[in-house]
Design a protein around this motif. Structure first.
Motif, PDB file in Angstrom:
ATOM      1  N   TYR A  11      49.338  23.516  28.842  1.00  0.00           N
ATOM      2  CA  TYR A  11      49.210  23.160  30.256  1.00  0.00           C
ATOM      3  C   TYR A  11      48.144  24.041  30.899  1.00  0.00           C
ATOM      4  O   TYR A  11      48.134  25.256  30.710  1.00  0.00           O
ATOM      5  CB  TYR A  11      50.544  23.353  30.978  1.00  0.00           C
ATOM      6  CG  TYR A  11      51.653  22.516  30.394  1.00  0.00           C
ATOM      7  CD1 TYR A  11      51.776  21.175  30.722  1.00  0.00           C
ATOM      8  CD2 TYR A  11      52.570  23.065  29.500  1.00  0.00           C
ATOM      9  CE1 TYR A  11      52.796  20.393  30.182  1.00  0.00           C
ATOM     10  CE2 TYR A  11      53.588  22.301  28.957  1.00  0.00           C
ATOM     11  CZ  TYR A  11      53.692  20.966  29.307  1.00  0.00           C
ATOM     12  OH  TYR A  11      54.692  20.201  28.765  1.00  0.00           O
ATOM     13  N   SER A  15      48.708  21.730  36.169  1.00  0.00           N
ATOM     14  CA  SER A  15      49.837  21.350  35.318  1.00  0.00           C
ATOM     15  C   SER A  15      50.639  22.584  34.900  1.00  0.00           C
ATOM     16  O   SER A  15      51.859  22.518  34.766  1.00  0.00           O
ATOM     17  CB  SER A  15      49.376  20.542  34.096  1.00  0.00           C
ATOM     18  OG  SER A  15      48.588  21.317  33.225  1.00  0.00           O
ATOM     19  N   ILE A  18      52.778  23.486  37.912  1.00  0.00           N
ATOM     20  CA  ILE A  18      53.904  22.559  38.066  1.00  0.00           C
ATOM     21  C   ILE A  18      55.008  22.877  37.060  1.00  0.00           C
ATOM     22  O   ILE A  18      56.184  22.912  37.409  1.00  0.00           O
ATOM     23  CB  ILE A  18      53.434  21.097  37.904  1.00  0.00           C
ATOM     24  CG1 ILE A  18      52.564  20.703  39.102  1.00  0.00           C
ATOM     25  CG2 ILE A  18      54.618  20.147  37.763  1.00  0.00           C
ATOM     26  CD1 ILE A  18      51.828  19.380  38.925  1.00  0.00           C
ATOM     27  N   THR A  19      54.627  23.095  35.805  1.00  0.00           N
ATOM     28  CA  THR A  19      55.638  23.313  34.767  1.00  0.00           C
ATOM     29  C   THR A  19      56.161  24.738  34.736  1.00  0.00           C
ATOM     30  O   THR A  19      57.254  24.991  34.244  1.00  0.00           O
ATOM     31  CB  THR A  19      55.070  22.980  33.371  1.00  0.00           C
ATOM     32  OG1 THR A  19      53.968  23.864  33.102  1.00  0.00           O
ATOM     33  CG2 THR A  19      54.626  21.539  33.289  1.00  0.00           C
ATOM     34  N   GLY A  20      55.356  25.674  35.236  1.00  0.00           N
ATOM     35  CA  GLY A  20      55.750  27.077  35.193  1.00  0.00           C
ATOM     36  C   GLY A  20      55.518  27.729  33.844  1.00  0.00           C
ATOM     37  O   GLY A  20      55.946  28.853  33.609  1.00  0.00           O
ATOM     38  N   GLU A  24      54.312  24.856  25.288  1.00  0.00           N
ATOM     39  CA  GLU A  24      55.645  24.694  24.706  1.00  0.00           C
ATOM     40  C   GLU A  24      55.522  23.800  23.487  1.00  0.00           C
ATOM     41  O   GLU A  24      54.572  23.031  23.351  1.00  0.00           O
ATOM     42  CB  GLU A  24      56.623  24.091  25.716  1.00  0.00           C
ATOM     43  CG  GLU A  24      56.329  22.658  26.094  1.00  0.00           C
ATOM     44  CD  GLU A  24      57.316  22.095  27.109  1.00  0.00           C
ATOM     45  OE1 GLU A  24      58.496  22.492  27.103  1.00  0.00           O
ATOM     46  OE2 GLU A  24      56.900  21.239  27.907  1.00  0.00           O
ATOM     47  N   ILE A  41      56.589  13.951  27.903  1.00  0.00           N
ATOM     48  CA  ILE A  41      56.239  15.226  28.542  1.00  0.00           C
ATOM     49  C   ILE A  41      56.686  15.212  30.003  1.00  0.00           C
ATOM     50  O   ILE A  41      57.275  16.177  30.498  1.00  0.00           O
ATOM     51  CB  ILE A  41      54.722  15.497  28.410  1.00  0.00           C
ATOM     52  CG1 ILE A  41      54.365  15.692  26.927  1.00  0.00           C
ATOM     53  CG2 ILE A  41      54.309  16.691  29.250  1.00  0.00           C
ATOM     54  CD1 ILE A  41      52.876  15.657  26.629  1.00  0.00           C
ATOM     55  N   GLU A  42      56.429  14.103  30.680  1.00  0.00           N
ATOM     56  CA  GLU A  42      56.813  13.990  32.092  1.00  0.00           C
ATOM     57  C   GLU A  42      58.326  14.053  32.263  1.00  0.00           C
ATOM     58  O   GLU A  42      58.821  14.594  33.266  1.00  0.00           O
ATOM     59  CB  GLU A  42      56.261  12.684  32.664  1.00  0.00           C
ATOM     60  CG  GLU A  42      56.354  12.597  34.172  1.00  0.00           C
ATOM     61  CD  GLU A  42      55.755  11.313  34.698  1.00  0.00           C
ATOM     62  OE1 GLU A  42      56.525  10.457  35.184  1.00  0.00           O
ATOM     63  OE2 GLU A  42      54.517  11.155  34.612  1.00  0.00           O
ATOM     64  N   ARG A  44      60.319  15.912  30.665  1.00  0.00           N
ATOM     65  CA  ARG A  44      60.668  17.338  30.627  1.00  0.00           C
ATOM     66  C   ARG A  44      60.261  18.047  31.907  1.00  0.00           C
ATOM     67  O   ARG A  44      60.854  19.043  32.289  1.00  0.00           O
ATOM     68  CB  ARG A  44      59.954  18.025  29.460  1.00  0.00           C
ATOM     69  CG  ARG A  44      60.414  17.553  28.115  1.00  0.00           C
ATOM     70  CD  ARG A  44      59.496  18.132  27.033  1.00  0.00           C
ATOM     71  NE  ARG A  44      60.145  18.086  25.758  1.00  0.00           N
ATOM     72  CZ  ARG A  44      60.925  19.049  25.271  1.00  0.00           C
ATOM     73  NH1 ARG A  44      61.109  20.147  25.932  1.00  0.00           N
ATOM     74  NH2 ARG A  44      61.499  18.902  24.100  1.00  0.00           N
ATOM     75  N   HIS A  45      59.201  17.547  32.549  1.00  0.00           N
ATOM     76  CA  HIS A  45      58.637  18.170  33.751  1.00  0.00           C
ATOM     77  C   HIS A  45      58.296  17.083  34.763  1.00  0.00           C
ATOM     78  O   HIS A  45      57.137  16.677  34.892  1.00  0.00           O
ATOM     79  CB  HIS A  45      57.375  18.967  33.389  1.00  0.00           C
ATOM     80  CG  HIS A  45      57.591  19.976  32.315  1.00  0.00           C
ATOM     81  ND1 HIS A  45      58.252  21.172  32.522  1.00  0.00           N
ATOM     82  CD2 HIS A  45      57.263  19.956  30.994  1.00  0.00           C
ATOM     83  CE1 HIS A  45      58.304  21.848  31.382  1.00  0.00           C
ATOM     84  NE2 HIS A  45      57.717  21.126  30.443  1.00  0.00           N
ATOM     85  N   GLY A  47      57.716  16.942  37.798  1.00  0.00           N
ATOM     86  CA  GLY A  47      56.667  17.237  38.765  1.00  0.00           C
ATOM     87  C   GLY A  47      55.293  16.792  38.312  1.00  0.00           C
ATOM     88  O   GLY A  47      54.375  16.619  39.125  1.00  0.00           O
ATOM     89  N   LEU A  48      55.117  16.606  37.006  1.00  0.00           N
ATOM     90  CA  LEU A  48      53.823  16.163  36.486  1.00  0.00           C
ATOM     91  C   LEU A  48      53.474  14.748  36.950  1.00  0.00           C
ATOM     92  O   LEU A  48      52.317  14.344  36.886  1.00  0.00           O
ATOM     93  CB  LEU A  48      53.799  16.226  34.960  1.00  0.00           C
ATOM     94  CG  LEU A  48      53.765  17.627  34.356  1.00  0.00           C
ATOM     95  CD1 LEU A  48      53.896  17.563  32.842  1.00  0.00           C
ATOM     96  CD2 LEU A  48      52.486  18.359  34.748  1.00  0.00           C
TER      97      LEU A  48
END
Length: 88
Positions: A11, A15, A18-20, A24, A41-42, A44-45, A47-48
């Motif tokens: 990321y 990005s 957003i994911t912090g 990963e 992927i989205e 899992r996160h 906010g993406l």
């Protein structure tokens, strides 16, 4: 049976904010469409979703459009999520 593989998702810029996280490792099907991979992927996160239409998506350092393109992944492949970079 669906063969799974472990890929590293990297990321960058927005990005990563957003994911912090910066990276990963996730397990995904070895054969997967680009859009399905993005959806994994989205999921899992969530906010993406805000940057979905702005990101550059790269698989093994090659740009990929978020569409029906079938990807053949191998364990250890890198997937990069790169939002647009602004600046002057």
């Amino acid at each position: 049976m669906v063969v799974q593989c472990q890929v590293e998702v990297l990321y960058f810029a927005k990005s990563a904010e957003i994911t912090g996280i910066r990276s990963e490792t996730i397990s995904v099907p070895q054969e997967i469409r680009a859009l399905q991979l993005w959806n994994e992927i989205e999921a899992r996160h969530p906010g993406l979703a805000d940057v979905r239409n702005q990101v550059i998506f790269a698989v093994r350092q090659e740009y990929v459009e978020l569409g029906d393109q079938l990807l053949q992944l191998q364990s250890g492949d890198e997937i990069a999520i790169i939002p647009p970079i602004s600046g002057g």
